[in-house]
Design a protein around this motif. Structure first.
Motif, PDB file in Angstrom:
ATOM      1  N   SER A 109     -16.953 -45.899 -28.559  1.00 31.56           N
ATOM      2  CA  SER A 109     -16.702 -44.767 -28.153  1.00 31.56           C
ATOM      3  C   SER A 109     -16.156 -43.836 -29.710  1.00 31.56           C
ATOM      4  O   SER A 109     -16.824 -42.687 -29.947  1.00 31.56           O
ATOM      5  N   GLU A 110     -15.601 -44.588 -30.361  1.00 29.34           N
ATOM      6  CA  GLU A 110     -15.043 -44.070 -31.931  1.00 29.34           C
ATOM      7  C   GLU A 110     -16.297 -43.896 -32.659  1.00 29.34           C
ATOM      8  O   GLU A 110     -16.620 -43.009 -33.415  1.00 29.34           O
ATOM      9  N   GLN A 111     -17.027 -44.971 -32.313  1.00 35.08           N
ATOM     10  CA  GLN A 111     -18.262 -44.856 -33.545  1.00 35.08           C
ATOM     11  C   GLN A 111     -19.331 -44.016 -33.110  1.00 35.08           C
ATOM     12  O   GLN A 111     -19.832 -43.216 -33.873  1.00 35.08           O
ATOM     13  N   ILE A 112     -19.562 -43.796 -31.826  1.00 36.79           N
ATOM     14  CA  ILE A 112     -20.455 -42.915 -31.589  1.00 36.79           C
ATOM     15  C   ILE A 112     -19.738 -41.265 -31.864  1.00 36.79           C
ATOM     16  O   ILE A 112     -20.700 -40.551 -32.393  1.00 36.79           O
ATOM     17  N   TYR A 113     -18.814 -41.044 -31.794  1.00 34.63           N
ATOM     18  CA  TYR A 113     -18.100 -39.667 -31.877  1.00 34.63           C
ATOM     19  C   TYR A 113     -18.193 -39.729 -33.352  1.00 34.63           C
ATOM     20  O   TYR A 113     -18.348 -38.527 -33.731  1.00 34.63           O
ATOM     21  N   LYS A 114     -17.631 -40.556 -34.257  1.00 34.07           N
ATOM     22  CA  LYS A 114     -17.905 -40.326 -35.546  1.00 34.07           C
ATOM     23  C   LYS A 114     -19.367 -40.357 -36.046  1.00 34.07           C
ATOM     24  O   LYS A 114     -19.698 -39.343 -37.088  1.00 34.07           O
ATOM     25  N   SER A 115     -20.286 -40.920 -35.563  1.00 36.04           N
ATOM     26  CA  SER A 115     -21.747 -40.639 -35.878  1.00 36.04           C
ATOM     27  C   SER A 115     -22.158 -39.260 -35.440  1.00 36.04           C
ATOM     28  O   SER A 115     -22.703 -38.631 -36.371  1.00 36.04           O
ATOM     29  N   LYS A 116     -21.612 -38.661 -34.392  1.00 35.80           N
ATOM     30  CA  LYS A 116     -22.118 -37.260 -34.152  1.00 35.80           C
ATOM     31  C   LYS A 116     -21.574 -36.291 -35.312  1.00 35.80           C
ATOM     32  O   LYS A 116     -21.992 -35.454 -35.668  1.00 35.80           O
ATOM     33  N   ILE A 117     -20.326 -36.461 -35.600  1.00 36.88           N
ATOM     34  CA  ILE A 117     -19.635 -35.463 -36.608  1.00 36.88           C
ATOM     35  C   ILE A 117     -20.232 -35.766 -37.869  1.00 36.88           C
ATOM     36  O   ILE A 117     -20.441 -34.770 -38.544  1.00 36.88           O
ATOM     37  N   ASN A 118     -20.423 -36.933 -38.221  1.00 35.06           N
ATOM     38  CA  ASN A 118     -21.014 -37.196 -39.585  1.00 35.06           C
ATOM     39  C   ASN A 118     -22.384 -36.563 -39.913  1.00 35.06           C
ATOM     40  O   ASN A 118     -22.958 -36.250 -40.780  1.00 35.06           O
ATOM     41  N   PHE A 119     -23.307 -36.819 -38.665  1.00 40.33           N
ATOM     42  CA  PHE A 119     -24.474 -36.255 -38.836  1.00 40.33           C
ATOM     43  C   PHE A 119     -24.435 -34.775 -38.912  1.00 40.33           C
ATOM     44  O   PHE A 119     -25.366 -33.941 -39.394  1.00 40.33           O
ATOM     45  N   LYS A 120     -23.316 -33.821 -38.320  1.00 40.31           N
ATOM     46  CA  LYS A 120     -23.377 -32.502 -38.555  1.00 40.31           C
ATOM     47  C   LYS A 120     -22.862 -32.273 -39.759  1.00 40.31           C
ATOM     48  O   LYS A 120     -23.196 -31.098 -40.447  1.00 40.31           O
ATOM     49  N   ALA A 121     -21.990 -33.151 -40.213  1.00 42.19           N
ATOM     50  CA  ALA A 121     -21.126 -32.648 -41.618  1.00 42.19           C
ATOM     51  C   ALA A 121     -22.180 -33.239 -43.003  1.00 42.19           C
ATOM     52  O   ALA A 121     -21.933 -32.399 -43.969  1.00 42.19           O
ATOM     53  N   PHE A 122     -22.929 -33.987 -42.804  1.00 44.00           N
ATOM     54  CA  PHE A 122     -23.299 -34.462 -44.243  1.00 44.00           C
ATOM     55  C   PHE A 122     -25.055 -34.363 -44.344  1.00 44.00           C
ATOM     56  O   PHE A 122     -25.474 -33.738 -43.198  1.00 44.00           O
TER      57      PHE A 122
END
Length: 199
Positions: A109-122
């Motif tokens: 869950s943490e990895q999926i959540y971080k992946s979503k945020i990173n794709f929007k930010a970077f």
């Protein structure tokens, strides 16, 4: 990245399916344990009935029969101890699997959540780095899952060995029970011969 998340979901489904199979195996082992306990209770009742019959007949039981009953008692205690150990092993096994699954779900869950945020930010340049990092983390998770699978297999082999030992000892108890019945029949035959000799 969607392929990587799909891979995580597939691994989670496979692990959940394996957990379900282990739960079914645990239920089967518990049912066999209950059946063995019932047989032990039946053997105890048989022993009590033999002792009661000996008291009514007002005579001492045959020495070989006493030795067999004592031996049977020792085997009963050993089986009861093995049943307790088997039950403890099953509980430990279930607790370990639940702990692994909880950690796996949290990490996923943490990895999926971080992946979503990173794709929007970077920007596009960061995507390859994120994918590589996620791939490394997924490889680490796969290594943990492989280790857990090896642990499962070794525990399963140990449990199968315990069940095999219980079955072997159960067969030995059955043979001793047949010997007990045989000596009981010999005692009845001796009484008949004595009665005819007196007549």
């Amino acid at each position: 990245m969607s392929l990587t998340i799909q891979q995580i979901i597939t691994d989670a489904k496979r692990l959940a399916s394996r957990l379900k199979e282990r739960d079914i195996l645990a239920d089967t082992l518990l049912n066999e344990t209950h059946a063995i306990n019932k047989k032990i209770d039946a053997m105890k009742q048989f022993q009590e009935e033999v002792e009661h019959l000996n008291e009514i007949a007002n005579q001492k039981p045959h020495s070989q029969l006493i030795a067999n009953i004592q031996k049977e008692n020792r085997h009963l205690r050993e089986i009861q101890q093995e049943n307790r150990e088997l039950r403890a092993a099953l509980e430990d096994y279930q607790t370990t699997l639940e702990h692994i699954m909880t950690k796996y779900r949290q990490h996923t869950s943490e990895q999926i959540y971080k992946s979503k945020i990173n794709f929007k930010a970077f920007q596009d340049k960061k995507y390859s780095e994120i994918i590589q990092t996620q791939a490394e983390k997924i490889q680490e998770m796969a290594a943990v899952m492989d280790k857990a699978a090896l642990l499962d297999e070794s525990r399963e082999a140990s449990e199968q060995e315990i069940v095999s030992m219980l079955k072997t000892e159960n067969q030995g108890l059955r043979e001793m029970l047949e010997i007990s019945h045989k000596y009981g029949n010999l005692k009845t035959a001796d009484k008949t011969v004595q009665t005819e000799g007196t007549s």
